[in-house]
Design a protein around this motif. Structure first.
Motif, mmCIF file in Angstrom:
data_model
loop_
_atom_site.group_PDB
_atom_site.id
_atom_site.type_symbol
_atom_site.label_atom_id
_atom_site.label_comp_id
_atom_site.label_asym_id
_atom_site.label_seq_id
_atom_site.Cartn_x
_atom_site.Cartn_y
_atom_site.Cartn_z
ATOM 1 N N UNK A 92 0.401 4.107 -15.446
ATOM 2 C CA UNK A 92 0.872 3.968 -14.072
ATOM 3 C C UNK A 92 -0.129 4.601 -13.110
ATOM 4 N N UNK A 93 -0.619 5.793 -13.447
ATOM 5 C CA UNK A 93 -1.625 6.452 -12.600
ATOM 6 C C UNK A 93 -2.879 5.593 -12.488
ATOM 7 N N UNK A 94 -3.312 5.018 -13.606
ATOM 8 C CA UNK A 94 -4.516 4.172 -13.603
ATOM 9 C C UNK A 94 -4.359 2.958 -12.696
ATOM 10 N N UNK A 95 -3.162 2.372 -12.664
ATOM 11 C CA UNK A 95 -2.977 1.162 -11.843
ATOM 12 C C UNK A 95 -2.631 1.462 -10.386
ATOM 13 N N UNK A 96 -1.907 2.556 -10.128
ATOM 14 C CA UNK A 96 -1.407 2.827 -8.776
ATOM 15 C C UNK A 96 -2.258 3.800 -7.961
ATOM 16 N N UNK A 97 -3.073 4.614 -8.617
ATOM 17 C CA UNK A 97 -3.827 5.663 -7.895
ATOM 18 C C UNK A 97 -5.278 5.265 -7.683
ATOM 19 N N UNK A 108 0.837 -1.205 0.000
ATOM 20 C CA UNK A 108 0.000 0.000 0.000
ATOM 21 C C UNK A 108 0.873 1.258 0.000
ATOM 22 N N UNK A 109 1.949 1.260 0.815
ATOM 23 C CA UNK A 109 2.859 2.416 0.855
ATOM 24 C C UNK A 109 3.546 2.605 -0.494
ATOM 25 N N UNK A 140 3.325 5.866 -3.019
ATOM 26 C CA UNK A 140 4.535 6.542 -3.505
ATOM 27 C C UNK A 140 4.590 6.533 -5.041
ATOM 28 N N UNK A 141 4.272 5.397 -5.655
ATOM 29 C CA UNK A 141 4.265 5.304 -7.119
ATOM 30 C C UNK A 141 3.240 6.258 -7.720
ATOM 31 N N UNK A 142 2.080 6.359 -7.095
ATOM 32 C CA UNK A 142 1.033 7.261 -7.572
ATOM 33 C C UNK A 142 1.529 8.708 -7.536
#
Length: 143
Positions: A137-142, A87-88, A92-94
């Motif tokens: 990346x935003x779609x998968x991580x956020x 989750x952390x 961070x990736x988002x």
């Protein structure tokens, strides 16, 4: 005990109907070596102790149950730690992806080093490709 000497002789108890014979087991170093009838004649009903289903557990059963519970608790704690770490990392990736998107969308010229170590400025096609990558990346991580 000594090597090869019997450690424990466990009574296995009565199995089946009350008229059956009681068996003993010879256990050496936790391996069943022999079992033999303790008495040749049938056992009288009054000598057979009543063991209700809710009989207290022996020390071995309690120890096994405690070990099983401890193992399950350790697995759950490990799973929770992994989930928390994931989750952390997602958060961070988002944040990094949103920052990269803001940079790409700012209109500033963007350059980076290529495989040969030379600096190259991204053209519109490269910027579009980068935007699509950042958006995935935003779609998968956020979420």
């Amino acid at each position: 005990g000594h090597a090869g000497a019997p450690e424990v002789i466990h009574p296995l108890g009565v199995f089946g109907e009350p008229h059956q014979t009681i068996f003993l087991a010879l256990v050496i170093h936790n391996h069943l070596c022999a079992k033999a009838p303790a008495a040749a004649e049938p056992i009288a009903k009054e000598k057979i102790p009543a063991t209700p289903a809710s009989a207290p557990m022996g020390a071995l059963e309690k120890e096994l149950l405690a070990k099983k519970k401890q193992s399950a608790d350790e697995e759950a704690a490990k799973r929770r730690a992994d989930e928390e770490r994931n989750a952390k990392a997602k958060i961070e990736n988002c944040a990094r992806a949103k920052q990269a998107k803001a940079t790409v969308d700012s209109g500033m010229r963007i350059s980076r080093a290529n495989a040969a170590g030379q600096i190259e400025v991204l053209d519109e096609a490269a910027l579009a490709k980068e935007r699509a990558h950042i958006q995935s990346i935003i779609d998968s991580e956020c979420r």
